[in-house]
Design a protein around this motif. Structure first.
Motif, PDB file in Angstrom:
ATOM      1  N   VAL A 114      15.177  -7.899  -2.369  1.00  0.00           N
ATOM      2  CA  VAL A 114      14.079  -7.060  -1.882  1.00  0.00           C
ATOM      3  C   VAL A 114      12.914  -7.130  -2.857  1.00  0.00           C
ATOM      4  O   VAL A 114      13.072  -6.867  -4.054  1.00  0.00           O
ATOM      5  CB  VAL A 114      14.544  -5.605  -1.694  1.00  0.00           C
ATOM      6  CG1 VAL A 114      13.361  -4.703  -1.320  1.00  0.00           C
ATOM      7  CG2 VAL A 114      15.634  -5.528  -0.631  1.00  0.00           C
ATOM      8  N   VAL A 115      11.750  -7.493  -2.339  1.00  0.00           N
ATOM      9  CA  VAL A 115      10.540  -7.641  -3.148  1.00  0.00           C
ATOM     10  C   VAL A 115       9.573  -6.518  -2.806  1.00  0.00           C
ATOM     11  O   VAL A 115       9.363  -6.210  -1.627  1.00  0.00           O
ATOM     12  CB  VAL A 115       9.861  -9.001  -2.881  1.00  0.00           C
ATOM     13  CG1 VAL A 115       8.602  -9.157  -3.741  1.00  0.00           C
ATOM     14  CG2 VAL A 115      10.835 -10.150  -3.132  1.00  0.00           C
ATOM     15  N   SER A 116       8.968  -5.919  -3.829  1.00  0.00           N
ATOM     16  CA  SER A 116       7.943  -4.913  -3.583  1.00  0.00           C
ATOM     17  C   SER A 116       7.036  -4.814  -4.809  1.00  0.00           C
ATOM     18  O   SER A 116       7.175  -5.588  -5.758  1.00  0.00           O
ATOM     19  CB  SER A 116       8.572  -3.550  -3.233  1.00  0.00           C
ATOM     20  OG  SER A 116       7.611  -2.709  -2.623  1.00  0.00           O
TER      21      SER A 116
ATOM     22  N   ALA B 271       8.628   2.204  -4.456  1.00  0.00           N
ATOM     23  CA  ALA B 271       9.652   2.699  -5.384  1.00  0.00           C
ATOM     24  C   ALA B 271      10.956   2.968  -4.656  1.00  0.00           C
ATOM     25  O   ALA B 271      12.043   2.651  -5.158  1.00  0.00           O
ATOM     26  CB  ALA B 271       9.153   3.958  -6.085  1.00  0.00           C
ATOM     27  N   ALA B 272      10.867   3.555  -3.452  1.00  0.00           N
ATOM     28  CA  ALA B 272      12.079   3.828  -2.677  1.00  0.00           C
ATOM     29  C   ALA B 272      12.806   2.538  -2.325  1.00  0.00           C
ATOM     30  O   ALA B 272      14.045   2.463  -2.375  1.00  0.00           O
ATOM     31  CB  ALA B 272      11.722   4.598  -1.407  1.00  0.00           C
ATOM     32  N   ALA B 273      12.047   1.497  -1.993  1.00  0.00           N
ATOM     33  CA  ALA B 273      12.660   0.207  -1.656  1.00  0.00           C
ATOM     34  C   ALA B 273      13.374  -0.391  -2.865  1.00  0.00           C
ATOM     35  O   ALA B 273      14.493  -0.902  -2.752  1.00  0.00           O
ATOM     36  CB  ALA B 273      11.597  -0.754  -1.134  1.00  0.00           C
ATOM     37  N   HIS B 274      12.730  -0.346  -4.024  1.00  0.00           N
ATOM     38  CA  HIS B 274      13.374  -0.862  -5.236  1.00  0.00           C
ATOM     39  C   HIS B 274      14.668  -0.096  -5.536  1.00  0.00           C
ATOM     40  O   HIS B 274      15.702  -0.702  -5.845  1.00  0.00           O
ATOM     41  CB  HIS B 274      12.437  -0.745  -6.437  1.00  0.00           C
ATOM     42  CG  HIS B 274      11.308  -1.719  -6.430  1.00  0.00           C
ATOM     43  ND1 HIS B 274      11.498  -3.079  -6.337  1.00  0.00           N
ATOM     44  CD2 HIS B 274       9.961  -1.535  -6.539  1.00  0.00           C
ATOM     45  CE1 HIS B 274      10.321  -3.691  -6.380  1.00  0.00           C
ATOM     46  NE2 HIS B 274       9.392  -2.780  -6.498  1.00  0.00           N
TER      47      HIS B 274
ATOM     48  N   PHE C  92      14.491   3.249   1.585  1.00  0.00           N
ATOM     49  CA  PHE C  92      15.675   3.198   0.723  1.00  0.00           C
ATOM     50  C   PHE C  92      16.855   2.587   1.470  1.00  0.00           C
ATOM     51  O   PHE C  92      17.527   1.678   0.970  1.00  0.00           O
ATOM     52  CB  PHE C  92      16.015   4.608   0.244  1.00  0.00           C
ATOM     53  CG  PHE C  92      17.182   4.696  -0.695  1.00  0.00           C
ATOM     54  CD1 PHE C  92      16.980   4.784  -2.067  1.00  0.00           C
ATOM     55  CD2 PHE C  92      18.493   4.707  -0.225  1.00  0.00           C
ATOM     56  CE1 PHE C  92      18.059   4.871  -2.938  1.00  0.00           C
ATOM     57  CE2 PHE C  92      19.576   4.784  -1.084  1.00  0.00           C
ATOM     58  CZ  PHE C  92      19.354   4.867  -2.453  1.00  0.00           C
ATOM     59  N   GLU C  93      17.129   3.080   2.666  1.00  0.00           N
ATOM     60  CA  GLU C  93      18.290   2.623   3.424  1.00  0.00           C
ATOM     61  C   GLU C  93      18.159   1.165   3.856  1.00  0.00           C
ATOM     62  O   GLU C  93      19.115   0.387   3.773  1.00  0.00           O
ATOM     63  CB  GLU C  93      18.502   3.519   4.639  1.00  0.00           C
ATOM     64  CG  GLU C  93      19.071   4.881   4.302  1.00  0.00           C
ATOM     65  CD  GLU C  93      20.442   4.788   3.654  1.00  0.00           C
ATOM     66  OE1 GLU C  93      21.247   3.931   4.074  1.00  0.00           O
ATOM     67  OE2 GLU C  93      20.704   5.559   2.720  1.00  0.00           O
ATOM     68  N   ILE C  94      16.965   0.794   4.343  1.00  0.00           N
ATOM     69  CA  ILE C  94      16.764  -0.595   4.761  1.00  0.00           C
ATOM     70  C   ILE C  94      16.944  -1.527   3.565  1.00  0.00           C
ATOM     71  O   ILE C  94      17.620  -2.558   3.660  1.00  0.00           O
ATOM     72  CB  ILE C  94      15.369  -0.779   5.394  1.00  0.00           C
ATOM     73  CG1 ILE C  94      15.321  -0.097   6.760  1.00  0.00           C
ATOM     74  CG2 ILE C  94      15.034  -2.268   5.547  1.00  0.00           C
ATOM     75  CD1 ILE C  94      13.959  -0.138   7.430  1.00  0.00           C
TER      76      ILE C  94
END
Length: 308
Positions: free
Chosen positions: A143-145, A153-156, A130-132
């Motif tokens: 940001v791609v995931s 999900a956390a990255a999105h 999430f933070e990154i």
């Protein structure tokens, strides 16, 4: 041959050879267009593999209906010859001949960084992702995931706090998976986009996800792995990134942890050790400096809270 619109031929090529993207690309290089592929395949004396699939293709009405559905619900069809097709994705071997997008496809032209990792992620792993993602997005990165549970999900969600994100699906773009993420997908579409190479109506079969992983890495200048077991699917994405000549980053975890085995293996084999967005930006900034109006954003520092 019945007269059809150009885009229907692209949809037919997509549907006929969805499991043979390398062959589809090679045929396009030889023939020049999907129309010429379908016209010329009749004279080829081969009755197996991709050629057989093209010769026996009979889903023209489905493709016509797909086009109508896309036109009615705002789904954008982006072919290899379309100026909206991402340049980085065009560089990879076996790139998709068609991608379907909902949202703003301009974000696909980056600069993009992918963040992937374990579905059964730890709380700490989700917070790190999430933070990154949040910090990368605030500095202008997309940001791609893959919109899976856990790290994806956390990255999105982190990226949505800071800027834009792209979700690459392993199903048709009309079939959100996991279904619990309909709301997340709507948020992504509002500020970024969701994309899929699969024809409408494609259900999320297990074999679709390794195939879609090459798109996650292919859209991105680098791939960050946050938590991965030794047999994690995110390691497939990292492998694609290496094959595509892209940067691979790995976030270390606790010694001996199950979810650290994959990332530690990547680091031992040459992946760049990173702990935060600044580490990633420092490594990749020289490639991306021209993509920013104000290069100083690449080195700005921000202090933000973690997800609850």
């Amino acid at each position: 041959m019945k007269r059809r619109s150009d885009i229907v031929y692209w949809l037919a090529l997509q549907r006929a050879l969805i499991n043979h993207p390398l062959a589809a690309g090679q045929l396009l290089q030889i023939c020049g267009s999907p129309q010429e592929i379908f016209r010329g395949v009749r004279s080829i004396k081969v009755e197996e593999g991709p050629i057989h699939l093209l010769k026996t293709f009979d889903a023209w009405e489905i493709c016509e209906n797909d086009l109508k559905k896309c036109q009615s619900d705002g789904t954008q069809i982006i072919t290899l010859e379309d100026s909206r097709y991402p340049a980085l994705l065009k560089e990879i071997a076996a790139g998709p001949v068609v991608i379907m997008a909902k949202g703003d496809p301009a974000v696909l032209k980056g600069p993009c960084i992918s963040i992937v990792g374990a579905r059964k992620a730890t709380r700490h792993g989700r917070e790190v992702a999430f933070e990154i993602a949040k910090e990368l997005a605030k500095k202008g990165m997309v940001v791609v995931s893959g919109m899976a549970y856990g790290i994806d999900a956390a990255a999105h969600m982190g990226a949505l706090e800071g800027g834009k994100t792209v979700a690459v699906w392993g199903s048709g773009i009309d079939s959100c998976y996991p279904s619990a993420f309909w709301d997340l997908s709507r948020r992504i579409i509002k500020s970024g986009c969701v994309v899929s190479e699969f024809p409408l109506g494609t259900i999320p079969l297990p074999q679709n996800f390794p195939q879609r992983n090459r798109i996650i890495s292919g859209l991105s200048a680098g791939t960050v792995v946050v938590e991965a077991a030794s047999q994690s699917g995110s390691l497939i994405t990292a492998k694609f990134a290496l094959e595509q000549g892209r940067e691979v980053f790995a976030v270390p975890g606790p010694a001996g942890g199950v979810m650290s085995k994959g990332t530690h293996s990547l680091i031992r084999n040459g992946a760049t050790f990173v702990e935060n967005a600044e580490d990633i930006i420092a490594a990749i900034a020289p490639q991306l400096i021209g993509a920013f109006e104000n290069p100083r954003h690449l080195t700005d520092n921000h202090n933000n809270g973690r997800p609850q």
